[in-house]
Write a protein that holds these residues in place. Structure first.
Motif, PDB file in Angstrom:
ATOM      1  N   ALA A 315       0.819  -1.213   0.000  1.00  0.00           N
ATOM      2  CA  ALA A 315       0.000   0.000   0.000  1.00  0.00           C
ATOM      3  C   ALA A 315       0.850   1.258   0.000  1.00  0.00           C
ATOM      4  O   ALA A 315       1.747   1.426   0.822  1.00  0.00           O
ATOM      5  N   GLY A 316       0.566   2.147  -0.957  1.00  0.00           N
ATOM      6  CA  GLY A 316       1.207   3.449  -0.984  1.00  0.00           C
ATOM      7  C   GLY A 316       2.519   3.524  -1.731  1.00  0.00           C
ATOM      8  O   GLY A 316       3.085   4.614  -1.867  1.00  0.00           O
ATOM      9  N   MET A 317       3.027   2.404  -2.247  1.00  0.00           N
ATOM     10  CA  MET A 317       4.302   2.449  -2.963  1.00  0.00           C
ATOM     11  C   MET A 317       4.077   2.701  -4.451  1.00  0.00           C
ATOM     12  O   MET A 317       2.972   2.555  -4.972  1.00  0.00           O
ATOM     13  N   LEU A 318       5.152   3.081  -5.136  1.00  0.00           N
ATOM     14  CA  LEU A 318       5.183   3.185  -6.593  1.00  0.00           C
ATOM     15  C   LEU A 318       6.227   2.206  -7.093  1.00  0.00           C
ATOM     16  O   LEU A 318       7.313   2.109  -6.507  1.00  0.00           O
ATOM     17  N   ALA A 319       5.922   1.499  -8.167  1.00  0.00           N
ATOM     18  CA  ALA A 319       6.879   0.547  -8.745  1.00  0.00           C
ATOM     19  C   ALA A 319       7.129   0.883 -10.204  1.00  0.00           C
ATOM     20  O   ALA A 319       6.186   1.105 -10.961  1.00  0.00           O
ATOM     21  N   PHE A 320       8.394   0.950 -10.588  1.00  0.00           N
ATOM     22  CA  PHE A 320       8.801   1.211 -11.962  1.00  0.00           C
ATOM     23  C   PHE A 320       9.648   0.020 -12.388  1.00  0.00           C
ATOM     24  O   PHE A 320      10.786  -0.130 -11.939  1.00  0.00           O
ATOM     25  N   CYS A 321       9.090  -0.850 -13.227  1.00  0.00           N
ATOM     26  CA  CYS A 321       9.739  -2.109 -13.566  1.00  0.00           C
ATOM     27  C   CYS A 321      10.160  -2.147 -15.033  1.00  0.00           C
ATOM     28  O   CYS A 321       9.306  -2.187 -15.925  1.00  0.00           O
ATOM     29  N   VAL A 322      11.466  -2.121 -15.279  1.00  0.00           N
ATOM     30  CA  VAL A 322      12.001  -2.239 -16.633  1.00  0.00           C
ATOM     31  C   VAL A 322      12.233  -3.727 -16.889  1.00  0.00           C
ATOM     32  O   VAL A 322      13.214  -4.303 -16.424  1.00  0.00           O
ATOM     33  N   ALA A 323      11.322  -4.363 -17.595  1.00  0.00           N
ATOM     34  CA  ALA A 323      11.414  -5.796 -17.863  1.00  0.00           C
ATOM     35  C   ALA A 323      10.511  -6.139 -19.039  1.00  0.00           C
ATOM     36  O   ALA A 323       9.432  -5.559 -19.188  1.00  0.00           O
ATOM     37  N   CYS A 324      10.932  -7.075 -19.842  1.00  0.00           N
ATOM     38  CA  CYS A 324      10.132  -7.507 -20.985  1.00  0.00           C
ATOM     39  C   CYS A 324       8.765  -7.994 -20.508  1.00  0.00           C
ATOM     40  O   CYS A 324       8.688  -8.822 -19.596  1.00  0.00           O
ATOM     41  N   TYR A 325       7.700  -7.477 -21.105  1.00  0.00           N
ATOM     42  CA  TYR A 325       6.311  -7.820 -20.761  1.00  0.00           C
ATOM     43  C   TYR A 325       5.958  -7.468 -19.312  1.00  0.00           C
ATOM     44  O   TYR A 325       5.006  -8.001 -18.754  1.00  0.00           O
ATOM     45  N   GLY A 326       6.724  -6.562 -18.707  1.00  0.00           N
ATOM     46  CA  GLY A 326       6.478  -6.228 -17.307  1.00  0.00           C
ATOM     47  C   GLY A 326       5.126  -5.604 -17.054  1.00  0.00           C
ATOM     48  O   GLY A 326       4.581  -5.729 -15.958  1.00  0.00           O
ATOM     49  N   ALA A 327       4.562  -4.915 -18.043  1.00  0.00           N
ATOM     50  CA  ALA A 327       3.241  -4.314 -17.876  1.00  0.00           C
ATOM     51  C   ALA A 327       2.153  -5.169 -18.501  1.00  0.00           C
ATOM     52  O   ALA A 327       1.031  -5.211 -18.004  1.00  0.00           O
ATOM     53  N   GLY A 328       2.464  -5.854 -19.596  1.00  0.00           N
ATOM     54  CA  GLY A 328       1.446  -6.653 -20.264  1.00  0.00           C
ATOM     55  C   GLY A 328       1.970  -7.221 -21.565  1.00  0.00           C
ATOM     56  O   GLY A 328       3.135  -7.024 -21.931  1.00  0.00           O
ATOM     57  N   THR A 329       1.100  -7.916 -22.267  1.00  0.00           N
ATOM     58  CA  THR A 329       1.471  -8.595 -23.505  1.00  0.00           C
ATOM     59  C   THR A 329       0.431  -8.310 -24.583  1.00  0.00           C
ATOM     60  O   THR A 329      -0.765  -8.483 -24.336  1.00  0.00           O
ATOM     61  N   PRO A 330       0.858  -7.888 -25.777  1.00  0.00           N
ATOM     62  CA  PRO A 330      -0.087  -7.684 -26.872  1.00  0.00           C
ATOM     63  C   PRO A 330      -0.450  -9.016 -27.527  1.00  0.00           C
ATOM     64  O   PRO A 330       0.145 -10.057 -27.221  1.00  0.00           O
ATOM     65  N   LEU A 331      -1.397  -8.984 -28.432  1.00  0.00           N
ATOM     66  CA  LEU A 331      -1.791 -10.200 -29.141  1.00  0.00           C
ATOM     67  C   LEU A 331      -0.684 -10.675 -30.072  1.00  0.00           C
ATOM     68  O   LEU A 331      -0.391 -11.875 -30.154  1.00  0.00           O
ATOM     69  N   PRO A 350      -4.627 -10.260 -25.875  1.00  0.00           N
ATOM     70  CA  PRO A 350      -3.786  -9.283 -25.173  1.00  0.00           C
ATOM     71  C   PRO A 350      -4.169  -9.256 -23.699  1.00  0.00           C
ATOM     72  O   PRO A 350      -5.350  -9.363 -23.356  1.00  0.00           O
ATOM     73  N   PHE A 351      -3.187  -9.126 -22.825  1.00  0.00           N
ATOM     74  CA  PHE A 351      -3.517  -9.151 -21.392  1.00  0.00           C
ATOM     75  C   PHE A 351      -2.571  -8.281 -20.584  1.00  0.00           C
ATOM     76  O   PHE A 351      -1.457  -7.966 -21.017  1.00  0.00           O
ATOM     77  N   VAL A 352      -3.043  -7.888 -19.422  1.00  0.00           N
ATOM     78  CA  VAL A 352      -2.249  -7.138 -18.462  1.00  0.00           C
ATOM     79  C   VAL A 352      -1.468  -8.140 -17.618  1.00  0.00           C
ATOM     80  O   VAL A 352      -1.993  -9.188 -17.239  1.00  0.00           O
ATOM     81  N   ALA A 353      -0.198  -7.843 -17.333  1.00  0.00           N
ATOM     82  CA  ALA A 353       0.627  -8.749 -16.550  1.00  0.00           C
ATOM     83  C   ALA A 353       0.034  -8.947 -15.160  1.00  0.00           C
ATOM     84  O   ALA A 353      -0.502  -8.010 -14.555  1.00  0.00           O
ATOM     85  N   ARG A 354       0.167 -10.145 -14.663  1.00  0.00           N
ATOM     86  CA  ARG A 354      -0.466 -10.495 -13.384  1.00  0.00           C
ATOM     87  C   ARG A 354       0.180  -9.805 -12.184  1.00  0.00           C
ATOM     88  O   ARG A 354      -0.513  -9.443 -11.234  1.00  0.00           O
ATOM     89  N   LEU A 355       1.509  -9.622 -12.199  1.00  0.00           N
ATOM     90  CA  LEU A 355       2.167  -9.002 -11.047  1.00  0.00           C
ATOM     91  C   LEU A 355       1.693  -7.573 -10.804  1.00  0.00           C
ATOM     92  O   LEU A 355       1.350  -7.227  -9.663  1.00  0.00           O
ATOM     93  N   PRO A 356       1.632  -6.697 -11.819  1.00  0.00           N
ATOM     94  CA  PRO A 356       1.074  -5.355 -11.567  1.00  0.00           C
ATOM     95  C   PRO A 356      -0.366  -5.398 -11.064  1.00  0.00           C
ATOM     96  O   PRO A 356      -0.734  -4.609 -10.191  1.00  0.00           O
ATOM     97  N   MET A 357      -1.179  -6.296 -11.608  1.00  0.00           N
ATOM     98  CA  MET A 357      -2.562  -6.421 -11.138  1.00  0.00           C
ATOM     99  C   MET A 357      -2.592  -6.755  -9.658  1.00  0.00           C
ATOM    100  O   MET A 357      -3.366  -6.176  -8.888  1.00  0.00           O
ATOM    101  N   GLN A 358      -1.729  -7.694  -9.252  1.00  0.00           N
ATOM    102  CA  GLN A 358      -1.698  -8.119  -7.856  1.00  0.00           C
ATOM    103  C   GLN A 358      -1.211  -7.003  -6.952  1.00  0.00           C
ATOM    104  O   GLN A 358      -1.710  -6.822  -5.834  1.00  0.00           O
ATOM    105  N   LEU A 359      -0.228  -6.235  -7.438  1.00  0.00           N
ATOM    106  CA  LEU A 359       0.293  -5.129  -6.646  1.00  0.00           C
ATOM    107  C   LEU A 359      -0.754  -4.032  -6.459  1.00  0.00           C
ATOM    108  O   LEU A 359      -0.925  -3.494  -5.365  1.00  0.00           O
TER     109      LEU A 359
END
Length: 372
Positions: A315-331, A350-359
């Motif tokens: 809660a309350g943090m910001l995350a900036f993740c430089v990683a392949c497909y770190g935000a999501g994946t296109p079709l 196409p989908f949003v990556a699960r880790l950001p959703m969980q965070l």
């Protein structure tokens, strides 16, 4: 131009190799020179010209840090479940109070319509080219919906001119969790100490992570520490950047106000059972590198949504993740389309990556934003 191989930030979890074959700078340049012009080339060129003139994309005189001047808007997909709007109501009401007359909710007949391009959407709402005018369209826009309902191309083309984010969850409770956390944080009820952490593994024999650790994360930490002596700014890199350490920074006892990670992201082939839950997960120092590991990569080598336990407190943090497909994946593989002139489907949808959703939707309070 050097013939040294360029390694991209993605690992194939099924094979243990790089998701995209390494190539020389000459090879990459040749592919790029042969690509067709992107649909939004004119806008990109316009944005570049604005940047060289030190213009922020807003019309002159608007302070981008004042929401009552920039406006704020939310874009739903046509036919979106009304219950999602209800779950987000605390946040939407809060933003309406902040932005006043410059608040806009694009719902119902105003919502995004299937197949609509960015320009069609703006034209339908009476907005033309040029600097963003909050009186016509808010500068800050939140897309609510999956990339199936509101496609990624619409988002990144809109983002040329506006500041755009996306919110998508599997459950209504996650929308409610996120809304409650953001409002509580902005009211001062959730706070984080002035602490930033840079997390950057440098896996053995791996040029990509060696460069990102030593030439990206390291210099950023040094510069920020000098510029902001009132903040604690830590560097977690090389052998320190293990999965167990990342767990302390993502909702654990050392969670900072801002976490910046630079690493490989996990990638899986179309049809693989781990693609949806683990694609974009953050590879840690636990991966022994390409020379020592040539088989499927186990979960012990990377941090996925499943590692963010119910006891975590992001809660309350910001995350900036430089990683392949770190935000999501296109079709489709857009890089292959541009560089190799072929359009390959890489995901069932196409989908949003699960880790950001969980965070963002965590039951104990979500992160305020995840940038990937």
């Amino acid at each position: 131009m050097s013939d040294e191989l360029i390694v991209f930030n993605g690992l194939n979890g099924a094979t243990g190799g790089y998701d995209l074959p390494p190539m020389t700078g000459k090879e990459l340049a040749a592919f790029i020179q042969g690509e067709r012009a992107p649909e939004n080339l004119a806008e990109l060129r316009y944005r570049y010209e604005l940047s060289t003139q030190r213009h922020l994309g807003l019309r002159e005189g608007v302070n981008p840090l004042r929401i009552e001047e920039t406006g704020w808007g939310v874009i739903f997909a046509h036919g979106a479940d009304a219950a999602i709007q209800e779950a987000l109501a605390p946040l939407l009401d809060w933003r309406r109070g902040q932005a006043g007359d410059l608040y806009r909710a694009f719902i119902g007949e105003l919502a995004y319509r299937p197949g609509e391009s960015k320009q069609q959407f703006l034209t339908r709402h009476g907005v033309g080219p040029g600097p963003a005018d909050p009186a016509k369209m808010p500068y800050y826009l939140l897309i609510v919906g999956s990339p199936q309902d509101i496609p990624y191309p619409f988002q990144y083309q809109l983002d040329v001119q506006y500041a755009v984010g996306r919110l998508y969850f599997d459950t209504l409770q996650e929308y409610a969790n996120y809304a409650a956390t953001v409002v509580a944080a902005e009211k001062g009820e959730i706070t984080r100490a002035r602490r930033v952490a840079f997390f950057a593994p440098a896996n053995p024999d791996d040029r990509a992570t060696g460069l990102s650790a030593d030439l990206l994360a390291g210099p950023l930490q040094t510069q920020l520490a000098a510029a902001h002596p009132d903040w604690q700014i830590d560097l977690v890199t090389h052998d320190q950047a293990a999965k167990s350490r990342l767990a302390t920074l993502l909702g654990g006892e050392q969670t900072p106000a801002l976490l910046f990670t630079a690493s490989h992201g996990m990638a899986y082939p179309l049809g693989h059972p781990l693609q949806m839950p683990h694609q974009g997960a953050l590879v840690c120092q636990d991966w022994p590198g390409p020379l020592q590991w040539n088989q499927a990569i186990p979960p012990e080598h990377y941090f996925s949504a499943e590692d963010l336990t119910s006891a975590a407190t992001p809660a309350g943090m910001l995350a900036f993740c430089v990683a392949c497909y770190g935000a999501g994946t296109p079709l489709n593989d857009e890089f292959s389309q541009r560089a190799f002139h072929q359009r390959t489907q890489i995901a069932p949808r196409p989908f949003v990556a699960r880790l950001p959703m969980q965070l963002l939707g965590h039951p104990r309070g979500g992160a305020l934003a995840v940038i990937g």
